[in-house]
Design an enzyme around this catalytic site. Structure first.
Site, short mmCIF file in Angstrom:
data_model
loop_
_atom_site.label_atom_id
_atom_site.label_comp_id
_atom_site.label_asym_id
_atom_site.label_seq_id
_atom_site.Cartn_x
_atom_site.Cartn_y
_atom_site.Cartn_z
N ASN A 43 1.03 -1.29 0.06
CA ASN A 43 -0.20 0.17 0.35
C ASN A 43 1.01 1.05 0.06
OD1 ASN A 43 -1.86 1.95 0.29
ND2 ASN A 43 -2.25 1.32 2.88
N LYS A 59 0.12 4.66 0.21
CA LYS A 59 -0.43 5.32 0.58
C LYS A 59 -0.17 6.65 -0.41
CE LYS A 59 0.81 3.59 4.92
NZ LYS A 59 0.23 3.79 6.30
N HIS A 95 -9.37 1.66 4.68
CA HIS A 95 -8.19 1.34 5.76
C HIS A 95 -8.75 2.44 6.44
CE1 HIS A 95 -4.16 2.63 6.38
NE2 HIS A 95 -3.78 1.49 5.42
N GLU A 119 -7.27 4.99 8.11
CA GLU A 119 -6.70 6.02 7.32
C GLU A 119 -7.89 6.99 6.45
OE1 GLU A 119 -2.74 5.79 5.71
OE2 GLU A 119 -1.79 5.79 7.43
N GLU A 167 -5.62 -4.67 10.72
CA GLU A 167 -4.48 -4.15 10.81
C GLU A 167 -4.84 -3.18 12.27
OE1 GLU A 167 -2.75 -3.40 6.42
OE2 GLU A 167 -4.41 -1.50 6.97
N GLY A 175 1.93 2.45 10.73
CA GLY A 175 2.97 3.53 10.64
C GLY A 175 3.92 3.99 12.37
N SER A 203 3.36 -1.78 10.43
CA SER A 203 5.02 -2.86 10.60
C SER A 203 5.01 -3.53 10.48
CB SER A 203 5.35 -1.46 12.04
OG SER A 203 4.49 -0.05 12.47
C1 PEP Z 1 -0.25 0.64 5.86
O1 PEP Z 1 -1.22 1.35 4.94
O2 PEP Z 1 -1.38 -0.33 5.57
C2 PEP Z 1 -0.07 -0.57 6.69
C3 PEP Z 1 -0.25 -0.94 7.18
O3 PEP Z 1 1.61 0.58 6.98
P1 PEP Z 1 2.67 -0.26 8.00
O4 PEP Z 1 3.08 -0.96 7.02
O5 PEP Z 1 3.31 0.89 7.72
O6 PEP Z 1 2.84 0.07 9.10
#
Ligand code: PEP
Length: 255
Positions: A9, A11, A97, A99, A167, A173, A213
């Site tokens: 992803n 972003k 997601h 976000e 998630e 992040g 992460s």
């Molecule tokens: C994501 O954006 O779905 C995500 C898991 O980000 P990160 O791997 O940076 O934590």
């Protein structure tokens, strides 16, 4: 056996030029063994989808989108329809997601409509669910995730293909990855819920990814957990070297 899915992803990173460089380099380094054992997808921002689609025409790397609207067309300024994504070769669409739930104020009803709209265009939604830190601290993480699963899948039928990404918001992040035990326990719970809604057979076939992460150093132990069928990777998918190491380490842990 569920085939693992590793989806990057991106972003709001990578315009056309960076997308082109990344895909050209990645294509050179992914071999047949990787495709036999895993599905690989990248989810660039909307403006990079078209170039990505052209570059991936001769590749087994799948194209994903990070968001979508639920109507086919109409007066929806700023939105992109499932039909438009389908037209340029998108296979996976990330829906819900954290976000988007947080910044875009997307609610369960809207997310459910998006999941259905993606399926109606023969694409595969990756429905993201996960609790916030304060919800885990209160001990209500399963309640939260159960609600997100039930409402997100309410327009879905047993025959429809979908992917779930667990998630935990506190892991996205932040550098704080969930342990395989924490992720695996929740993912087992999600599988049980899918079984209650659609039957055991469907639950066994459904891929449940972990996201939060993921790095080259922690993917192996995550993938080894029987409930974790791959990863949704944010930050670490932006550099070709780390995304490739995540892919290679995942494959190694399957051996
Ligand atoms: C994501 O954006 O779905 C995500 C898991 O980000 P990160 O791997 O940076 O934590």
């Amino acid at each position: 056996m569920r085939k693992i899915l590793l989806a990057g992803n991106w972003k709001m990173y990578k315009g056309i030029k960076e997308t082109e460089i990344f895909i050209k380099e990645l294509k050179e380094e992914i071999d047949e063994e990787i495709f036999e054992k895993s599905d690989i997808a990248i989810c660039p921002p909307f403006t990079s989808l078209y170039i990505a689609s052209n570059l991936l025409k001769d590749s087994k790397i799948f194209l994903g989108a990070q968001n979508v609207f639920y109507e086919k067309e109409g007066a929806y300024t700023g939105e992109i329809s499932p039909k438009m994504l389908k037209e340029i070769g998108v296979k996976y669409v990330i829906v819900g997601h954290s976000e988007r739930r947080e910044i875009g104020k997307e609610d369960d009803e809207m997310i459910a409509k998006k999941v259905k709209a993606v399926i109606d265009e023969d694409m595969i939604p990756i429905l993201c669910v996960g609790e916030k830190l304060e919800e885990r601290e209160k001990g209500i993480e399963k309640e939260i995730v159960e609600k997100q699963i039930i409402s997100g899948l309410k327009f879905v039928n047993e025959k429809d293909e979908f992917v779930i990404a667990y998630e935990p918001v506190w892991a996205i992040g932040t550098g704080k990855t969930a342990t395989p035990e924490i992720a695996g326990e929740m993912q087992g719970f999600i599988r049980k819920k899918i079984g209650e809604i659609f039957g055991k057979d469907k639950a066994e076939k459904t891929r449940i990814l972990y996201g939060g992460s993921i790095k080259p150093e922690n993917i192996e132990e995550l993938i080894k957990h029987p409930e974790i069928d791959g990863g949704l990777i944010g930050g670490a998918s932006l550099k070709k070297e780390s995304f490739l190491s995540i892919i290679k380490n995942s494959i190694r842990s399957l051996k």
